[in-house]
Design a protein around this motif. Structure first.
Motif, mmCIF file in Angstrom:
data_model
loop_
_atom_site.group_PDB
_atom_site.id
_atom_site.type_symbol
_atom_site.label_atom_id
_atom_site.label_comp_id
_atom_site.label_asym_id
_atom_site.label_seq_id
_atom_site.Cartn_x
_atom_site.Cartn_y
_atom_site.Cartn_z
ATOM 1 N N SER A 64 -83.013 -14.234 -73.748
ATOM 2 C CA SER A 64 -83.524 -12.887 -74.008
ATOM 3 C C SER A 64 -84.970 -12.789 -73.531
ATOM 4 O O SER A 64 -85.775 -13.705 -73.743
ATOM 5 C CB SER A 64 -83.457 -12.583 -75.507
ATOM 6 O OG SER A 64 -82.119 -12.577 -75.962
ATOM 7 N N HIS A 79 -76.314 -14.445 -71.130
ATOM 8 C CA HIS A 79 -77.107 -15.539 -71.703
ATOM 9 C C HIS A 79 -76.221 -16.729 -72.014
ATOM 10 O O HIS A 79 -76.699 -17.757 -72.499
ATOM 11 C CB HIS A 79 -77.783 -15.077 -72.995
ATOM 12 C CG HIS A 79 -76.809 -14.812 -74.108
ATOM 13 N ND1 HIS A 79 -76.153 -13.609 -74.247
ATOM 14 C CD2 HIS A 79 -76.355 -15.598 -75.111
ATOM 15 C CE1 HIS A 79 -75.347 -13.670 -75.291
ATOM 16 N NE2 HIS A 79 -75.442 -14.864 -75.830
ATOM 17 N N SER A 96 -70.427 -9.614 -74.827
ATOM 18 C CA SER A 96 -71.247 -10.182 -75.897
ATOM 19 C C SER A 96 -70.792 -9.776 -77.291
ATOM 20 O O SER A 96 -71.064 -10.474 -78.260
ATOM 21 C CB SER A 96 -72.716 -9.789 -75.696
ATOM 22 O OG SER A 96 -72.865 -8.380 -75.727
ATOM 23 N N THR A 135 -81.779 -7.942 -67.603
ATOM 24 C CA THR A 135 -81.399 -6.526 -67.629
ATOM 25 C C THR A 135 -82.314 -5.699 -66.737
ATOM 26 O O THR A 135 -81.860 -4.765 -66.068
ATOM 27 C CB THR A 135 -81.428 -6.001 -69.073
ATOM 28 O OG1 THR A 135 -80.458 -6.715 -69.846
ATOM 29 C CG2 THR A 135 -81.095 -4.514 -69.116
ATOM 30 N N GLU A 161 -74.079 -8.191 -69.894
ATOM 31 C CA GLU A 161 -73.531 -8.816 -71.095
ATOM 32 C C GLU A 161 -72.269 -8.088 -71.577
ATOM 33 O O GLU A 161 -72.166 -7.702 -72.752
ATOM 34 C CB GLU A 161 -74.578 -8.796 -72.223
ATOM 35 C CG GLU A 161 -75.912 -9.411 -71.850
ATOM 36 C CD GLU A 161 -76.031 -10.863 -72.255
ATOM 37 O OE1 GLU A 161 -75.015 -11.461 -72.626
ATOM 38 O OE2 GLU A 161 -77.148 -11.392 -72.198
#
Length: 391
Positions: free
Chosen positions: A45, A201, A171, A50, A168
């Motif tokens: 993160s 991630h 997720s 993104t 993602e």
């Protein structure tokens, strides 16, 4: 069969910088995704994943540098005209509309409009693929997070696109559905051959899906390569730690006068012929699944962390053998994770359950690893992870 769309394109980022006030999000990103390639961008993160995806889509303008699609500079080109389809982690759905209306919305736009019957056929095909056929008439606001994410992914897949940009997308799914969807996404990629930039991630997703993988840290691409290149030749300890569970063991040491790796406590030496001056601080990388487990004795040298190395009769690669004591064991289905004390250090390994059966805390054990599977890195520094030392 899922429609192939209107062709595919390559993606390129050329020295892209992006800041939000004093926060530097992208720091000179350089990236090439080949036409038809499924490329996974992996990072924690805040690494810039993104922001990279939004910049390619045209939802963010770079402060400097350029984004290219098919070799064409996209500066000044509106998102609508870039021919990319984006799936956001936050879904970006119409909550008051049904799942069907959300899925069909791209096919009602002037650019991608289809006759109602053809649109309906395509919607049901995608819904069946994603396992949401029974949800089509429900309002999105009444769906679970996992169901909403599948609708969001379906809205991307239903329309023709030159590239898919997926942020993602799995997720919020449970483990079983996430595994099934990875297989479906891979199958979609194999059928459509549409360029895909997939942000995640999760290293398992990256290894399972990516034709190539890029690892991003602090707004910069650290390394790109195939799964084999990333796994066997990580650029630094950051990349090495990003792949594999349990995490890679990193044992501190120095280069000996003979040019070998010597443990920090002097407990053992590994004949790796390190191309660095004697006294250089280094780290030995040992992946848990590259270590075999046996009882102490049988030729193992020393105790409490002492060890020996030899040619092992392998005809050239060689091996290293160490002894230590069991700290803790954890059963993982058919395998067992064993943490072993080597002096004041600990080393984790994954052994077949039968091999680790009966082990108790403080039991002596012998460890053995092929020299070909070991990695060497510079010592970590506050400003950067330790870089791999070429052997």
């Amino acid at each position: 069969m899922i429609p192939a769309g209107s062709g595919t394109t390559s993606i390129g980022l050329r020295g892209v910088h992006k800041s939000y006030g004093r926060n530097l999000a992208l720091d000179g990103i350089e990236l090439d995704v080949a036409e038809g390639e499924f490329f996974c961008l992996l990072g924690p993160s805040g690494a810039g994943k993104t922001t990279t995806l939004k910049t390619v889509a045209g939802l963010e303008e770079p402060d400097s540098g350029a984004v290219e699609l098919g070799g064409r500079d996209m500066t000044g080109v509106e998102p609508y005209d870039r021919g990319v389809a984006v799936c956001f982690e936050s879904y970006a759905l119409y909550p008051h509309r049904s799942a069907y209306d959300n899925l069909v919305s791209p096919l009602r736009s002037p650019k991608y409009r289809l006759p109602a019957a053809e649109a309906r056929t395509r919607i049901h095909e995608i819904a069946e693929l994603l396992g949401i056929e029974q949800l089509l008439e429900r309002p999105v606001g009444a769906l679970s997070n996992g169901q909403r994410q599948r609708v969001a992914l379906g809205r991307v897949l239903v329309r023709p696109a030159r590239a898919f940009l997926l942020d993602e997308p799995l997720s919020h799914l449970d483990a079983k559905l996430r595994q099934a969807m990875r297989a479906e996404l891979k199958a979609i990629g194999d059928v459509r051959h549409t360029t895909t930039l997939y942000v995640t991630h999760d290293s398992v997703e990256a290894l399972a899906l990516g034709d190539r993988i890029g690892v991003i840290r602090d707004g910069r691409i650290v390394q790109t390569g195939t799964r084999e290149e990333i796994w066997h030749r990580p650029y630094d300890t950051f990349v090495a730690r990003a792949f594999g569970r349990p995490l890679i063991n990193l044992l501190p040491g120095t280069v000996t006068a003979d040019g070998h790796f010597g443990s920090a406590e002097g407990g053992f030496e590994v004949p790796l012929d390190v191309p660095a001056p004697p006294g250089t601080a280094v780290q030995l990388g040992v992946r848990p699944r590259d270590v075999t487990l046996g009882e102490a004795g049988g030729g193992a040298a020393g105790d409490g962390g002492d060890g020996a190395a030899g040619d092992g009769g392998t005809g050239g690669s060689g091996w290293v053998e160490l002894t230590g004591t069991v700290y803790v064991t954890e059963v993982l289905g058919r395998a067992t994770e064993v943490t072993v004390r080597l002096g004041s250090r600990q080393l984790s390994l994954v052994a077949p359950r039968a091999a680790a059966a009966g082990l108790r805390t403080d039991d002596p054990v012998r460890l053995r690893a092929d020299l070909e599977n070991l990695l060497l890195f510079e010592a970590d520094r506050p400003e950067r992870p330790g870089r791999r030392i070429t052997r």
